[in-house]
Scaffold this motif. Structure first.
Motif, mmCIF file in Angstrom:
data_model
loop_
_atom_site.group_PDB
_atom_site.id
_atom_site.type_symbol
_atom_site.label_atom_id
_atom_site.label_comp_id
_atom_site.label_asym_id
_atom_site.label_seq_id
_atom_site.Cartn_x
_atom_site.Cartn_y
_atom_site.Cartn_z
ATOM 1 N N GLY A 113 0.805 -1.208 0.000
ATOM 2 C CA GLY A 113 0.000 0.000 0.000
ATOM 3 C C GLY A 113 0.845 1.268 0.000
ATOM 4 O O GLY A 113 0.539 2.225 -0.714
ATOM 5 N N VAL A 114 1.916 1.291 0.799
ATOM 6 C CA VAL A 114 2.795 2.465 0.848
ATOM 7 C C VAL A 114 3.497 2.658 -0.494
ATOM 8 O O VAL A 114 3.619 3.785 -0.994
ATOM 9 C CB VAL A 114 3.814 2.325 1.990
ATOM 10 C CG1 VAL A 114 4.891 3.407 1.894
ATOM 11 C CG2 VAL A 114 3.110 2.409 3.347
ATOM 12 N N VAL A 115 3.969 1.569 -1.098
ATOM 13 C CA VAL A 115 4.642 1.661 -2.400
ATOM 14 C C VAL A 115 3.679 2.183 -3.462
ATOM 15 O O VAL A 115 4.018 3.107 -4.228
ATOM 16 C CB VAL A 115 5.224 0.285 -2.808
ATOM 17 C CG1 VAL A 115 5.723 0.329 -4.247
ATOM 18 C CG2 VAL A 115 6.362 -0.109 -1.876
ATOM 19 N N VAL A 116 2.491 1.610 -3.524
ATOM 20 C CA VAL A 116 1.508 2.043 -4.527
ATOM 21 C C VAL A 116 1.098 3.491 -4.284
ATOM 22 O O VAL A 116 1.004 4.291 -5.222
ATOM 23 C CB VAL A 116 0.280 1.114 -4.485
ATOM 24 C CG1 VAL A 116 -0.843 1.680 -5.356
ATOM 25 C CG2 VAL A 116 0.648 -0.277 -4.970
ATOM 26 N N GLY A 117 0.862 3.854 -3.024
ATOM 27 C CA GLY A 117 0.488 5.227 -2.714
ATOM 28 C C GLY A 117 1.577 6.230 -3.044
ATOM 29 O O GLY A 117 1.294 7.342 -3.526
ATOM 30 N N THR A 118 2.834 5.856 -2.795
ATOM 31 C CA THR A 118 3.956 6.740 -3.111
ATOM 32 C C THR A 118 4.089 6.958 -4.610
ATOM 33 O O THR A 118 4.292 8.082 -5.080
ATOM 34 C CB THR A 118 5.261 6.152 -2.550
ATOM 35 O OG1 THR A 118 5.129 5.974 -1.130
ATOM 36 C CG2 THR A 118 6.437 7.061 -2.839
ATOM 37 N N ILE A 119 3.978 5.876 -5.369
ATOM 38 C CA ILE A 119 4.078 5.998 -6.828
ATOM 39 C C ILE A 119 2.923 6.840 -7.373
ATOM 40 O O ILE A 119 3.122 7.707 -8.232
ATOM 41 C CB ILE A 119 4.075 4.593 -7.474
ATOM 42 C CG1 ILE A 119 5.332 3.828 -7.061
ATOM 43 C CG2 ILE A 119 4.007 4.699 -8.996
ATOM 44 C CD1 ILE A 119 5.360 2.391 -7.540
ATOM 45 N N ALA A 120 1.725 6.598 -6.868
ATOM 46 C CA ALA A 120 0.564 7.357 -7.344
ATOM 47 C C ALA A 120 0.688 8.839 -7.017
ATOM 48 O O ALA A 120 0.338 9.699 -7.840
ATOM 49 C CB ALA A 120 -0.712 6.779 -6.726
ATOM 50 N N ALA A 121 1.194 9.162 -5.813
ATOM 51 C CA ALA A 121 1.355 10.571 -5.439
ATOM 52 C C ALA A 121 2.458 11.238 -6.246
ATOM 53 O O ALA A 121 2.374 12.437 -6.555
ATOM 54 C CB ALA A 121 1.656 10.674 -3.944
ATOM 55 N N SER A 122 3.503 10.487 -6.579
ATOM 56 C CA SER A 122 4.621 11.057 -7.343
ATOM 57 C C SER A 122 4.216 11.392 -8.768
ATOM 58 O O SER A 122 4.757 12.319 -9.371
ATOM 59 C CB SER A 122 5.799 10.081 -7.351
ATOM 60 O OG SER A 122 6.235 9.809 -6.025
ATOM 61 N N TRP A 123 3.267 10.625 -9.331
ATOM 62 C CA TRP A 123 2.776 10.890 -10.687
ATOM 63 C C TRP A 123 1.296 11.247 -10.627
ATOM 64 O O TRP A 123 0.479 10.688 -11.346
ATOM 65 C CB TRP A 123 3.010 9.670 -11.572
ATOM 66 C CG TRP A 123 4.423 9.569 -12.067
ATOM 67 C CD1 TRP A 123 4.940 10.120 -13.192
ATOM 68 C CD2 TRP A 123 5.496 8.868 -11.429
ATOM 69 N NE1 TRP A 123 6.276 9.821 -13.304
ATOM 70 C CE2 TRP A 123 6.648 9.048 -12.231
ATOM 71 C CE3 TRP A 123 5.611 8.114 -10.253
ATOM 72 C CZ2 TRP A 123 7.873 8.501 -11.897
ATOM 73 C CZ3 TRP A 123 6.836 7.573 -9.923
ATOM 74 C CH2 TRP A 123 7.957 7.759 -10.738
ATOM 75 N N ARG A 124 0.955 12.161 -9.766
ATOM 76 C CA ARG A 124 -0.428 12.547 -9.541
ATOM 77 C C ARG A 124 -1.096 13.030 -10.827
ATOM 78 O O ARG A 124 -0.541 13.848 -11.562
ATOM 79 C CB ARG A 124 -0.502 13.657 -8.485
ATOM 80 C CG ARG A 124 -1.895 14.157 -8.190
ATOM 81 C CD ARG A 124 -1.897 15.226 -7.140
ATOM 82 N NE ARG A 124 -0.985 16.317 -7.457
ATOM 83 C CZ ARG A 124 -0.882 17.443 -6.763
ATOM 84 N NH1 ARG A 124 -1.649 17.609 -5.695
ATOM 85 N NH2 ARG A 124 -0.029 18.371 -7.105
ATOM 86 N N GLY A 125 -2.308 12.506 -11.073
ATOM 87 C CA GLY A 125 -3.073 12.918 -12.234
ATOM 88 C C GLY A 125 -2.730 12.208 -13.524
ATOM 89 O O GLY A 125 -3.429 12.383 -14.524
ATOM 90 N N SER A 126 -1.685 11.388 -13.517
ATOM 91 C CA SER A 126 -1.285 10.683 -14.733
ATOM 92 C C SER A 126 -2.092 9.401 -14.884
ATOM 93 O O SER A 126 -2.845 8.993 -14.007
ATOM 94 C CB SER A 126 0.217 10.360 -14.681
ATOM 95 O OG SER A 126 0.490 9.434 -13.638
ATOM 96 N N TRP A 127 -1.894 8.732 -16.032
ATOM 97 C CA TRP A 127 -2.577 7.455 -16.251
ATOM 98 C C TRP A 127 -2.087 6.402 -15.266
ATOM 99 O O TRP A 127 -2.850 5.503 -14.884
ATOM 100 C CB TRP A 127 -2.335 6.985 -17.686
ATOM 101 C CG TRP A 127 -0.877 6.699 -17.991
ATOM 102 C CD1 TRP A 127 0.033 7.557 -18.526
ATOM 103 C CD2 TRP A 127 -0.189 5.468 -17.751
ATOM 104 N NE1 TRP A 127 1.268 6.958 -18.645
ATOM 105 C CE2 TRP A 127 1.158 5.654 -18.183
ATOM 106 C CE3 TRP A 127 -0.555 4.236 -17.238
ATOM 107 C CZ2 TRP A 127 2.115 4.660 -18.105
ATOM 108 C CZ3 TRP A 127 0.406 3.236 -17.154
ATOM 109 C CH2 TRP A 127 1.719 3.446 -17.589
ATOM 110 N N LEU A 128 -0.828 6.511 -14.819
ATOM 111 C CA LEU A 128 -0.301 5.564 -13.835
ATOM 112 C C LEU A 128 -1.011 5.736 -12.498
ATOM 113 O O LEU A 128 -1.374 4.736 -11.841
ATOM 114 C CB LEU A 128 1.210 5.786 -13.677
ATOM 115 C CG LEU A 128 1.936 4.851 -12.706
ATOM 116 C CD1 LEU A 128 1.796 3.399 -13.156
ATOM 117 C CD2 LEU A 128 3.414 5.237 -12.589
#
Length: 308
Positions: A113-128
């Motif tokens: 969860g922390v890994v997924v949340g970190t990646i999502a926050a780092s590329w906020r708004g992107s398709w990823l």
């Protein structure tokens, strides 16, 4: 801080007694009688009355509750009516299986969860970001028992990688841990993402960018560290829910844990075992809530300042 800890612990006392009353009342409202599982075919009414009196089921419910609670407070969980063994012994045999399963599932959901949340926050708004959050949200909507059955069909029956059921060796833990852990990943990921996005707008983060610090270093060493405060609080709250969620999963994978013991005892209407199992699960939720509050107070200076 000591006064806050004392107040939080004392607040659990009335909650504990209220939960115990609810558990006791609900169990005795269920249809069925444990004496039915002890009587032989053709038993006389006198034999039924003797067994009912032996286990104290002929007494008023208030008297039964007071006797049960007085025994619990002295560490005596009673004797199982159907299995005719001390309840504490049955719980002691089953609890390690549930704790190992719940602990590993909590660790798995936390890391993922922390890994997924970190990646999502780092590329906020992107398709990823949208793909990751949509994927974990969809996974959290699926029932645990359905995920468990699907994993058994794919990894055990079709591929033969893991045992179908049981609790022999670490291989038997893989599918149950994944089943429970995947359901909790969504909450951890969403809390991590929101906390990191909120932290990214703080003044000290803007200052680090102005100083030319590498964005990855800022995200991992500074933003994530501050964003972990609400995540740790959520994890403490999930301790009890992880154990509760393991009930159905243990039945699906035929693990001899607290969940299997609870379901078996419910089918037999074995009141002492059901009461003890539900009380332990409720205490896990209460202790998790307490740990979450204490960790938040210890990690967040603003929270400690509000207590003074």
């Amino acid at each position: 801080m000591l006064g806050y800890v004392t107040r939080r612990v004392l607040m659990l006392v009335p909650v504990f007694f209220a939960v115990s009353v609810v558990i006791f009342s609900m169990i005795h409202m269920l249809p069925g009688d444990p004496i039915e599982n002890l009587l032989r075919v053709g038993s006389s009414p006198a034999q039924r009355e003797a067994l009912t009196a032996k286990y104290g089921l002929d007494r008023p419910l208030v008297e039964q509750y007071l006797l049960w609670m007085s025994n619990v407070l002295t560490g005596d969980l009673g004797t199982a009516i159907v299995q005719r063994r001390p309840v504490a012994q049955l719980v002691a045999q089953a609890l390690p299986y549930s704790l190992s399963l719940g602990g590993l599932a909590l660790c798995f959901s936390t890391v993922l969860g922390v890994v997924v949340g970190t990646i999502a926050a780092s590329w906020r708004g992107s398709w990823l970001d949208q793909g990751l959050m949509g994927g974990v949200l969809f996974g959290s909507m699926l029932p645990n028992f359905w995920i468990g059955l699907l994993m058994i069909l794919v990894f055990s029956v079709s591929l033969g990688w893991t045992p179908v059921s049981g609790a022999r060796g670490w291989e038997s833990l893989v599918l149950p841990v994944l089943t429970i852990g995947l359901g909790g990943t969504a909450l951890v990921a969403r809390v991590t993402r929101i906390a990191m996005i909120d932290t990214q707008g703080k003044d000290f983060v803007l200052l680090l960018h102005a100083k030319g610090v590498h964005p990855l270093t800022i995200q991992v060493r500074h933003v994530l560290r501050h964003a972990l405060i609400p995540v740790v609080t959520i994890l403490a709250l999930r301790i009890g829910w992880i154990l509760g969620g393991a009930v159905t999963v243990e039945v699906v994978f035929a693990r001899p844990g607290l969940g299997s013991l609870l379901i078996k005892s419910l089918n037999q209407h074995d009141y002492p075992v059901v009461q003890a199992s539900l009380l332990i699960l409720a205490m896990a939720v209460m202790l998790g809530t307490l740990m979450g509050d204490l960790l938040q107070a210890a990690m967040d200076p603003r929270f400690r300042d509000s207590l003074t």
